[in-house]
Every structure is written in structure tokens, then in C-alpha cells.
Scaffold this motif. Structure first.
Motif, short mmCIF file in Angstrom:
data_model
loop_
_atom_site.label_atom_id
_atom_site.label_comp_id
_atom_site.label_asym_id
_atom_site.label_seq_id
_atom_site.Cartn_x
_atom_site.Cartn_y
_atom_site.Cartn_z
N SER A 88 23.52 -51.72 -38.72
CA SER A 88 22.35 -51.87 -37.84
C SER A 88 22.39 -50.88 -36.69
O SER A 88 21.37 -50.29 -36.33
N VAL A 89 23.57 -50.69 -36.09
CA VAL A 89 23.70 -49.74 -34.99
C VAL A 89 23.44 -48.31 -35.49
O VAL A 89 22.71 -47.54 -34.85
N ALA A 90 24.01 -47.95 -36.64
CA ALA A 90 23.80 -46.62 -37.20
C ALA A 90 22.31 -46.40 -37.50
O ALA A 90 21.77 -45.31 -37.25
N GLN A 91 21.67 -47.42 -38.00
CA GLN A 91 20.24 -47.35 -38.30
C GLN A 91 19.44 -47.08 -37.02
O GLN A 91 18.57 -46.20 -37.00
N MET A 92 19.74 -47.79 -35.96
CA MET A 92 19.02 -47.60 -34.69
C MET A 92 19.31 -46.24 -34.07
O MET A 92 18.41 -45.60 -33.52
N VAL A 93 20.55 -45.77 -34.17
CA VAL A 93 20.90 -44.44 -33.63
C VAL A 93 20.13 -43.36 -34.38
O VAL A 93 19.57 -42.44 -33.77
N LEU A 94 20.06 -43.47 -35.70
CA LEU A 94 19.33 -42.48 -36.49
C LEU A 94 17.85 -42.47 -36.12
O LEU A 94 17.25 -41.41 -35.92
N ILE A 95 17.27 -43.65 -35.98
CA ILE A 95 15.85 -43.73 -35.62
C ILE A 95 15.63 -43.19 -34.20
O ILE A 95 14.65 -42.48 -33.94
N LEU A 96 16.55 -43.50 -33.29
CA LEU A 96 16.46 -42.96 -31.93
C LEU A 96 16.51 -41.43 -31.94
O LEU A 96 15.72 -40.77 -31.24
N LEU A 97 17.40 -40.86 -32.74
CA LEU A 97 17.50 -39.40 -32.84
C LEU A 97 16.23 -38.80 -33.43
O LEU A 97 15.83 -37.69 -33.07
N LEU A 98 15.60 -39.52 -34.35
CA LEU A 98 14.35 -39.03 -34.93
C LEU A 98 13.22 -39.02 -33.90
O LEU A 98 12.40 -38.11 -33.88
N ILE A 99 13.20 -40.05 -33.07
CA ILE A 99 12.10 -40.18 -32.11
C ILE A 99 12.28 -39.25 -30.91
O ILE A 99 11.34 -38.58 -30.49
N CYS A 100 13.49 -39.20 -30.37
CA CYS A 100 13.68 -38.41 -29.15
C CYS A 100 15.02 -37.67 -29.17
O CYS A 100 15.75 -37.68 -28.18
N GLY A 101 15.33 -37.05 -30.29
CA GLY A 101 16.60 -36.37 -30.46
C GLY A 101 16.84 -35.24 -29.47
O GLY A 101 17.91 -35.14 -28.88
N GLN A 102 15.84 -34.38 -29.26
CA GLN A 102 16.02 -33.25 -28.35
C GLN A 102 16.36 -33.74 -26.94
O GLN A 102 17.24 -33.18 -26.27
N GLN A 103 15.69 -34.79 -26.48
CA GLN A 103 15.94 -35.33 -25.15
C GLN A 103 17.35 -35.93 -25.05
O GLN A 103 18.03 -35.80 -24.04
N VAL A 104 17.80 -36.59 -26.12
CA VAL A 104 19.14 -37.19 -26.12
C VAL A 104 20.19 -36.09 -26.02
O VAL A 104 21.12 -36.19 -25.22
N TYR A 105 20.04 -35.05 -26.83
CA TYR A 105 21.02 -33.95 -26.79
C TYR A 105 20.99 -33.24 -25.44
O TYR A 105 22.04 -32.88 -24.90
N SER A 106 19.81 -33.04 -24.88
CA SER A 106 19.70 -32.40 -23.56
C SER A 106 20.37 -33.26 -22.49
O SER A 106 21.09 -32.75 -21.64
N PHE A 107 20.12 -34.56 -22.54
CA PHE A 107 20.72 -35.49 -21.57
C PHE A 107 22.24 -35.47 -21.65
O PHE A 107 22.93 -35.50 -20.64
N LEU A 108 22.77 -35.41 -22.88
CA LEU A 108 24.22 -35.39 -23.07
C LEU A 108 24.81 -34.00 -22.86
O LEU A 108 26.03 -33.83 -22.82
N GLY A 109 23.95 -32.98 -22.73
CA GLY A 109 24.42 -31.62 -22.53
C GLY A 109 25.04 -31.02 -23.77
O GLY A 109 25.93 -30.18 -23.70
N LEU A 110 24.55 -31.46 -24.93
CA LEU A 110 25.08 -30.99 -26.21
C LEU A 110 24.00 -30.22 -26.97
O LEU A 110 22.81 -30.56 -26.89
N PRO A 111 24.40 -29.23 -27.73
CA PRO A 111 23.41 -28.58 -28.60
C PRO A 111 23.13 -29.48 -29.80
O PRO A 111 24.01 -30.20 -30.26
N PRO A 112 21.91 -29.47 -30.31
CA PRO A 112 21.61 -30.29 -31.49
C PRO A 112 22.45 -29.83 -32.68
O PRO A 112 22.64 -28.63 -32.89
#
Length: 122
Positions: free
Chosen positions: A22-46
Motif C-alpha cells: 500500500s505504501v509503495a502504491q501511494m508513493v508511485l501515485i504521488l510520484l506520478l502526480i507531482c514527481g518533479q516537485q518531490v525531486y526538487s524539494f528533496l534536491g535530487l535529480p529525477p
């Protein structure tokens, strides 16, 4: 006679595995919806696979949702059908590997009832 249904415990391992799915499912969906923002916030390249996720997000998102739900519910399904009367086992699908017949339940309940009566008299 009161009949009460309760869930059968699938065990800690299956419960943990189901929650992990369930957690993996939600993380994948979160990355699909706002992946660029998550990577930018974490300071990581996609990562390299993120471009593929973006390109197929309308297939991957529902697929992750449906497959995740199927895997999670399968892990939690025990198939149990256990019948107890006054804390005595009447039937166990887990032990027998099949569903009981109506006659089988009624005969066993009748026998248990007479056993309980004998115990109370004696």
C-alpha cells in the motif's frame, strides 16, 4: 443462538507485506502526480525511469492502484471459515480445506449441546 462474525488474523508477516504494498502504491501515485516537485524539494535529480512514468502516467497510475489493491487484499485473505460454539470448534475450513454442509454443522452443534448438558449435570 447468536452468530457473530469476526475477521481471522492473517498474521504479522502478511499484514506487514500488505502495508508495504500500500505504501509503495501511494508513493508511485504521488510520484506520478507531482514527481518533479518531490525531486526538487528533496534536491535530487529525477531518476531515469521518471520520464517513462511521466509518459505513461495514465496507464501506470490506474495500474498501480488496481494491482496494488489486488495484491494487498490477496495477502490479507485467509479463506478462513471457522465455527465455534461455547469456545468449542464446530468446523474449521482451515483444517478441513472445504466448506461445511448444513447437516454437518447441525449434527456437530447437536452433539456439542448434549455434551455441554452432560457436563452441567455431572
Amino acid at each position: 443462538m447468536e452468530v457473530v462474525g469476526i475477521p481471522f488474523d492473517p498474521g504479522m508477516l502478511k499484514l506487514a507485506m500488505s502495508r508495504t504494498v500500500s505504501v509503495a502504491q501511494m508513493v508511485l501515485i504521488l510520484l506520478l502526480i507531482c514527481g518533479q516537485q518531490v525531486y526538487s524539494f528533496l534536491g535530487l535529480p529525477p531518476p531515469a525511469f521518471h520520464g517513462t512514468l511521466e509518459a505513461y502516467k495514465w496507464q501506470v497510475g490506474p495500474g498501480a492502484w488496481f494491482v496494488g489493491n489486488i495484491v494487498s487484499s490477496t495477502l490479507l485473505n485467509t479463506g478462513a471459515f471457522e465455527i465455534f460454539y461455547h469456545e468449542r470448534e464446530v468446523f474449521s475450513k482451515m483444517k478441513q480445506g472445504r466448506m461445511p454442509t448444513k447437516r454437518e454443522i447441525l449434527d456437530t452443534l447437536s452433539k456439542l449441546e448434549s455434551d455441554l448438558d452432560e457436563e452441567q449435570e455431572g
